[in-house]
Design a protein around this motif. Structure first.
Motif, short mmCIF file in Angstrom:
data_model
loop_
_atom_site.label_atom_id
_atom_site.label_comp_id
_atom_site.label_asym_id
_atom_site.label_seq_id
_atom_site.Cartn_x
_atom_site.Cartn_y
_atom_site.Cartn_z
N THR A 174 -2.77 99.85 46.41
CA THR A 174 -1.67 98.93 46.72
C THR A 174 -0.71 99.54 47.73
N ASN A 175 -0.28 100.78 47.49
CA ASN A 175 0.74 101.38 48.34
C ASN A 175 0.29 102.67 49.03
N GLN A 176 0.01 103.71 48.25
CA GLN A 176 -0.32 105.02 48.80
C GLN A 176 -1.78 105.35 48.56
N ASP A 210 0.58 105.75 53.83
CA ASP A 210 1.20 104.56 53.27
C ASP A 210 0.47 103.33 53.82
N SER A 212 0.90 100.18 52.39
CA SER A 212 1.54 99.02 51.76
C SER A 212 1.68 97.83 52.70
N GLU A 213 1.74 98.10 54.03
CA GLU A 213 1.92 97.01 54.99
C GLU A 213 0.61 96.38 55.44
N LYS A 232 -7.91 97.22 49.95
CA LYS A 232 -6.45 97.08 49.88
C LYS A 232 -6.13 95.80 49.12
#
Length: 233
Positions: A174-176, A210, A212-213, A232
């Motif tokens: 999800t994020n890292q 990262d 997340s985007e 992702k």
């Protein structure tokens, strides 16, 4: 050259989907809702680990609405995270977005190369989606417990030469994201073969970024001619 790269990565996507389908054969003898097997396989430091977990979604759950508890029928169940996996292991769902429908046995694959010995209690974090009175949507989080993986081995860490391939974890992410097994900086591509420019940080042979985007979907990590797939959320 760019067109060739696109073709190569599209072929990898197709191959990955085919391999996943071949590696997951649901156990249709399972009739009681839950996660199976009750005892997960043990593993060894530096040795590839593979464990298929069968999932039969629960049919109903209890929710609190207006101060009173109600029993509702589950429309679907989503695996949001596997908590407590040993370092070097990740997971892959065999259903889109890790969503499982009731009355169908489906799979989760735990795999990777453990890097540290120990006993690791696991929890499967889930969210059950249902409708109260047939129209009011609710999301009920829960955790499936009482699982563990035991990793044995003479050393706590594996050497760089013992890593046979790139390992990406957690997966889905999800994020890292973390990447091991890379001798040079890994590169990220989307399912169409376009390179994604992210800031990759390295510490003691472990790369991180990262993500997340990034939009949800299938991506590929490549380093020194080795490719691996990750998702992702």
């Amino acid at each position: 050259m760019k067109t060739i790269k696109h073709i190569v990565f599209l072929a990898l996507v197709s191959l990955a989907v085919t391999v996943q389908a071949q590696n997951c054969t649901p156990d249709t003898t399972i009739k009681v809702a839950g996660f199976y097997p009750n005892k997960l396989a043990d593993g060894n430091v530096g040795t590839a680990y593979n464990q298929t977990v069968m999932v039969l979604s629960f049919k109903d759950t209890s929710v609190v609405v207006g101060g009173s508890k109600q029993k509702v029928t589950i429309d679907s169940l989503k695996l949001t995270k596997v908590i407590g996996l040993p370092a070097g292991l990740g997971y892959v769902c065999f259903e889109p977005r890790c969503i499982y429908l009731p009355s169908k046995v489906r799979c989760i694959k735990l795999s990777g190369t453990p890097t540290k010995s120990g006993v690791y209690p696991l929890k499967f974090a889930i969210t059950a989606y249902a409708k109260v009175n047939g129209f009011l949507p609710v999301a009920q989080p829960d955790t499936i417990k009482n699982f563990s993986i035991t990793i044995t081995g003479g050393t706590a860490q594996i050497t760089e030469n013992s890593v046979a391939s790139i390992r990406v974890f957690p997966n889905p992410v999800t994020n890292q994201i973390f990447v091991s097994g890379c001798k040079v900086k890994p590169q990220i591509y989307n399912a169409l073969g376009a390179q994604i420019n992210l800031k990759m940080m390295e510490e003691n042979g472990l790369w991180s970024a990262d993500v997340s985007e990034l939009t949800s979907g299938i991506y590929f990590m490549t380093s020194s001619g080795i490719h691996t797939q990750w998702i992702k959320e």
